[in-house]
Design a protein around this motif. Structure first.
Motif, PDB file in Angstrom:
ATOM      1  N   THR A  80      73.672  62.635  56.374  1.00 10.72           N
ATOM      2  CA  THR A  80      72.392  63.290  56.710  1.00 10.72           C
ATOM      3  C   THR A  80      71.332  62.243  57.043  1.00 10.72           C
ATOM      4  N   VAL A  81      71.202  61.221  56.172  1.00 10.79           N
ATOM      5  CA  VAL A  81      70.199  60.167  56.392  1.00 10.79           C
ATOM      6  C   VAL A  81      70.499  59.424  57.691  1.00 10.79           C
ATOM      7  N   LEU A  82      71.791  59.169  57.946  1.00 10.20           N
ATOM      8  CA  LEU A  82      72.194  58.433  59.152  1.00 10.20           C
ATOM      9  C   LEU A  82      71.791  59.194  60.411  1.00 10.20           C
ATOM     10  N   GLN A  85      58.734  56.485  59.378  1.00  9.02           N
ATOM     11  CA  GLN A  85      59.786  57.437  59.030  1.00  9.02           C
ATOM     12  C   GLN A  85      61.071  56.687  58.643  1.00  9.02           C
ATOM     13  N   LYS A  86      61.374  55.616  59.377  1.00 11.22           N
ATOM     14  CA  LYS A  86      62.585  54.835  59.087  1.00 11.22           C
ATOM     15  C   LYS A  86      62.474  54.195  57.702  1.00 11.22           C
ATOM     16  N   LYS A  87      61.269  53.734  57.362  1.00 12.41           N
ATOM     17  CA  LYS A  87      61.072  53.124  56.036  1.00 12.41           C
ATOM     18  C   LYS A  87      61.381  54.147  54.936  1.00 12.41           C
ATOM     19  N   GLU A  88      60.888  55.372  55.101  1.00 12.36           N
ATOM     20  CA  GLU A  88      61.138  56.438  54.112  1.00 12.36           C
ATOM     21  C   GLU A  88      62.637  56.731  54.011  1.00 12.36           C
ATOM     22  N   LEU A  89      63.302  56.761  55.182  1.00  9.67           N
ATOM     23  CA  LEU A  89      64.732  57.068  55.195  1.00  9.67           C
ATOM     24  C   LEU A  89      65.548  55.972  54.520  1.00  9.67           C
ATOM     25  N   TYR A  90      65.103  54.718  54.656  1.00 13.90           N
ATOM     26  CA  TYR A  90      65.811  53.618  53.992  1.00 13.90           C
ATOM     27  C   TYR A  90      65.652  53.700  52.471  1.00 13.90           C
ATOM     28  N   GLU A  91      64.514  54.247  52.020  1.00 12.71           N
ATOM     29  CA  GLU A  91      64.339  54.463  50.579  1.00 12.71           C
ATOM     30  C   GLU A  91      65.363  55.491  50.080  1.00 12.71           C
ATOM     31  N   LYS A  92      65.581  56.537  50.909  1.00 11.68           N
ATOM     32  CA  LYS A  92      66.586  57.550  50.554  1.00 11.68           C
ATOM     33  C   LYS A  92      67.981  56.926  50.544  1.00 11.68           C
ATOM     34  N   LEU A  93      68.201  56.044  51.518  1.00 12.12           N
ATOM     35  CA  LEU A  93      69.505  55.378  51.636  1.00 12.12           C
ATOM     36  C   LEU A  93      69.770  54.505  50.407  1.00 12.12           C
ATOM     37  N   GLU A 139      76.096  48.737  52.178  1.00 11.90           N
ATOM     38  CA  GLU A 139      76.142  47.739  53.262  1.00 11.90           C
ATOM     39  C   GLU A 139      74.864  47.776  54.086  1.00 11.90           C
ATOM     40  N   LYS A 140      74.459  48.994  54.471  1.00  8.68           N
ATOM     41  CA  LYS A 140      73.249  49.120  55.301  1.00  8.68           C
ATOM     42  C   LYS A 140      72.006  48.634  54.564  1.00  8.68           C
ATOM     43  N   VAL A 141      71.893  49.028  53.299  1.00  9.98           N
ATOM     44  CA  VAL A 141      70.721  48.658  52.501  1.00  9.98           C
ATOM     45  C   VAL A 141      70.682  47.146  52.268  1.00  9.98           C
ATOM     46  N   ALA A 142      71.856  46.562  51.968  1.00  6.72           N
ATOM     47  CA  ALA A 142      71.907  45.115  51.712  1.00  6.72           C
ATOM     48  C   ALA A 142      71.489  44.334  52.956  1.00  6.72           C
ATOM     49  N   TYR A 143      71.974  44.751  54.123  1.00  9.87           N
ATOM     50  CA  TYR A 143      71.567  44.080  55.373  1.00  9.87           C
ATOM     51  C   TYR A 143      70.076  44.267  55.642  1.00  9.87           C
ATOM     52  N   ALA A 144      69.565  45.472  55.341  1.00 12.85           N
ATOM     53  CA  ALA A 144      68.131  45.741  55.545  1.00 12.85           C
ATOM     54  C   ALA A 144      67.289  44.829  54.650  1.00 12.85           C
ATOM     55  N   GLY A 153      64.890  42.115  56.101  1.00  9.43           N
ATOM     56  CA  GLY A 153      63.532  42.668  56.025  1.00  9.43           C
ATOM     57  C   GLY A 153      63.340  43.782  57.034  1.00  9.43           C
ATOM     58  N   ASP A 154      64.425  44.542  57.305  1.00 14.14           N
ATOM     59  CA  ASP A 154      64.377  45.670  58.252  1.00 14.14           C
ATOM     60  C   ASP A 154      63.957  46.927  57.512  1.00 14.14           C
TER      61      ASP A 154
END
Length: 690
Positions: A153-155, A166-174, A187-192, A196-197
């Motif tokens: 869903t988040v993806l 909006q992307k920042k909020e979604l990364y918090e959900k991730l 994996e996505k969160v660690a790379y972010a 600093g993405d």
């Protein structure tokens, strides 16, 4: 075995639309007619069978001490079922299901892969069954399913939005999904966090997550850990550990790891230089990148040099200023056909600061086509031929547009018709007609026509196979920068088809293809971070790209460090690290980097003062790249006798050469020559007095 390239354009993208790196098992296919070698799956070693005999070869049984009696096997535990129609009852083995006896839990008869058993002998008659899992396992499975659903869903939401907040909020959900142990989310969160993405940069936290993931065998995490050890980020730098992690990442199918290893073997970074090893890694990645390119030739890669950008803003970036885009939009609205076609192409491919947007591209092309522009007609044909989310693929409509444009002599339209006849899209396959249309397009210098002609000659489709002609047309198409032309040339040089085999040329061409993969988008993200003042985030992103062998990233890393803009490294590490990256960029032929190496040795930045080495670097820049700055520096060193024999005549010669090489050098050269004349006069007068 001869294969026609009729599955080339239909090759599907292997890429997850929002992923940073891809871990893939490569399949074979044809890209614009050149055969793609398949990557091999890494076979899992079979578990070593332990021999029942504990004794060594050659030992006699009699000499061994008395052996304990064999341990009796414990009776197998009978699972108690969970759920189903007989919750809490034990399994019965064997049990009968659809006429077959089962001695263990099975997944047969289920589509979800869950193990079950019967609690009476004849399931078919009594239908008594349940799942072979404990309450705890059932709970874990439910949590995993829930986490997967949340991740998807988040993806989807991430792919649908371009708004940063909006992307920042979604990364918090991730992050919340990642905390539940979901591997892809982690994996996505660690790379972010690493880059600093859309999240605060936190290298330490990212490292901890990568270490957890690496234990689970994630190739992305192994590659990331390799990068951390190579760059000394959050850990003590260790090229040996980096190599181990990169190798594991590559064995797991991570393309970025393959690319890094390709560059390391090519440049001899931390490993012995080996062209053949570099070729193996680069070819593997290039196969994937080429199969992922639609016939538009791929999106343009923006290579912005921070050094040039700071000295001369906007000059080298190729980025279009916002007001310039608005000016073109104003012209397009007023009916300027050229502006409409230009904006259509920009939106079709994306790049130069404009986001890819097929709907807007279609609107602009439509306006221009209605005004009779043949280029716009042909590009509409191309859009219908390839299809997208906005425009469904339609061969008939594509054919109508191509025919209209072709009849008016447009090379893009002719090339499109050629493709239709070559692959039988909306018309019967006709190689003669395809060849005719491609020749017409190629005569007008259209890159797709040249590429397809090369393909037809390469495979002998509709013509007698002729590698020399194929080479000629691939070379022409490569001059216009078509990625598949580079790829096909690389294949020919790698195998020695129609040319003398040259590993070096093949590697350089494959490297060029690899650098056009979707990870090149990171160059723009890093530049965005730099412009927003997030120097550390930009530096880490450029560092990874530098590991992948991007020369522009290597010089940007060196530049950021040179400017002392990074807080991520301590003060005393800055110059040695900058020196390392200037060295790598210079080895790839960047003149400014070569001069910087001379400067570092001249002033003793990150190394000892060494005038002799400085002279070597200045001389290389002067002889190979005719750099005015290098010539001027050599003149000065001859004048002062630094690291070289003092020679006023040679000094004058280098100053004169610098003035000839660049108009900018004329004023400093004039001043230097005045000073030189004064010194020469003084020397002359001293000699007379003596």
């Amino acid at each position: 075995e001869e294969r026609h390239g009729n599955d080339g354009p239909e090759l599907k993208s292997y890429h997850d639309p929002d992923s940073e790196e891809e871990d893939v098992r490569l399949t074979s296919g044809i890209v614009a007619g050149a055969s793609v070698t398949s990557g091999h799956e890494v076979s899992q070693p079979e578990e070593e069978k332990q021999s029942p005999e504990g004794g060594l070869e050659g030992e006699e049984k009699e000499d061994l001490p008395e052996q304990p009696p064999p341990v009796e096997e414990k009776p197998k535990e009978v699972p108690v079922v969970n759920g189903g129609t007989a919750h809490g009852e034990p399994c019965i083995f064997p049990f009968l299901f659809q006429g077959k006896e089962y001695l263990d839990c099975t997944t047969d008869g289920r589509g979800d892969g869950r193990l079950w058993c019967a609690t009476t002998y004849d399931y078919d008659q009594e239908k008594k069954w349940g799942f072979c899992e404990t309450e705890e396992q059932a709970q874990q499975r439910l949590q995993a399913e829930e986490a997967e659903e949340q991740y998807q869903t988040v993806l989807r939401m991430l792919n649908a939005t371009t708004r940063r907040t909006q992307k920042k909020e979604l990364y918090e959900k991730l992050l919340k999904v990642a905390e539940k142990g979901h591997q892809k989310a982690m994996e996505k969160v660690a790379y972010a966090m690493l880059f600093g993405d859309y999240m605060n940069q936190n290298v330490t936290k990212a490292k901890e997550m990568f270490e957890k993931l690496a234990i689970e065998g994630s190739p992305k995490a192994q590659t990331a850990l390799g990068f951390l050890y190579a760059a000394g980020l959050g850990v003590n730098s260790s090229q040996a550990k980096a190599l181990v992690y990169y190798t594991f990442g590559a064995l797991g199918g991570n393309l970025v790891a393959h690319m890094i290893l390709g560059y390391r073997y090519w440049g001899g970074v931390g490993v012995p230089q080996s062209c053949e090893s570099a070729l193996t890694h680069y070819r593997l990645v290039a196969n994937q990148v080429a199969s992922d390119v639609s016939l538009t030739g791929g999106s343009a890669v923006q290579r912005i040099r921070l050094l040039d950008e700071v000295e001369n803003p906007g000059s080298t970036s190729g980025m279009l200023e916002e007001d310039l885009i608005q000016y073109y939009q104003f012209l397009a609205e007023k009916g300027d056909v050229q502006a409409q076609v230009g904006l259509g192409q920009l939106h079709l491919h994306g790049g130069r600061g404009v986001e890819q947007n097929h709907q807007r591209a279609y609107d602009y092309f439509n306006q221009a086509a209605n005004a009779g522009n043949t280029h716009a007609m042909a590009f509409l044909g191309k859009m219908y031929s390839e299809g997208s989310e906005f425009i469904p693929q339609n061969n008939e409509t594509a054919l109508q547009y191509f025919k209209k444009a072709s009849d008016l002599g447009n090379p893009v339209g002719q090339s499109g018709l050629g493709m239709a006849y070559l692959y039988g899209r909306g018309v019967p396959v006709n190689y003669e007609l395809a060849l005719k249309y491609f020749q017409k397009a190629a005569e007008q210098g259209w890159v797709d026509g040249q590429l397809q002609l090369g393909t037809m000659y390469y495979n002998g489709i509709g013509v007698k196979r002729d590698y020399k002609q194929a080479l000629k047309f691939f070379n022409l198409a490569s001059q216009a920068g078509h990625i598949l032309a580079f790829y096909n040339l690389a294949q020919m040089h790698a195998t020695g088809t129609g040319v003398m085999r040259s590993c070096h040329t093949a590697v350089e061409l494959f490297k060029n293809v690899c650098e056009r993969g979707r990870w090149s988008e990171r160059l723009m993200t890093a530049y965005g971070s730099f412009k927003e003042g997030e120097t550390d985030a930009a530096l880490v992103q450029y560092l990874l790209l530098a590991e992948q062998g991007y020369e522009v990233a290597q010089s940007n890393v060196a530049f950021v460090l040179d400017q002392k803009g990074a807080k991520i490294f301590s003060e005393n590490e800055t110059y040695p690290r900058a020196l390392l990256h200037w060295t790598r960029a210079a080895a790839q032929g960047y003149t400014v980097a070569r001069i910087k190496l001379g400067d570092y040795h001249f002033y003793g930045y990150g190394t000892d003062v060494d005038y002799e080495t400085a002279v070597i670097h200045y001389r290389l820049a002067s002889e190979q790249q005719h750099s005015a700055q290098a010539m001027f520096n050599l003149g000065y060193m001859h004048e002062k006798g630094l690291g070289i024999k003092q020679d006023i005549h040679l000094a004058k010669r280098f100053y004169d050469m610098a003035a000839e090489a660049s108009p900018d050098a004329q004023v400093p050269v004039f001043l230097a020559l005045c000073k030189l004349g004064l010194i020469y006069t003084l020397h002359y007068l001293q000699d007379i007095n003596v």
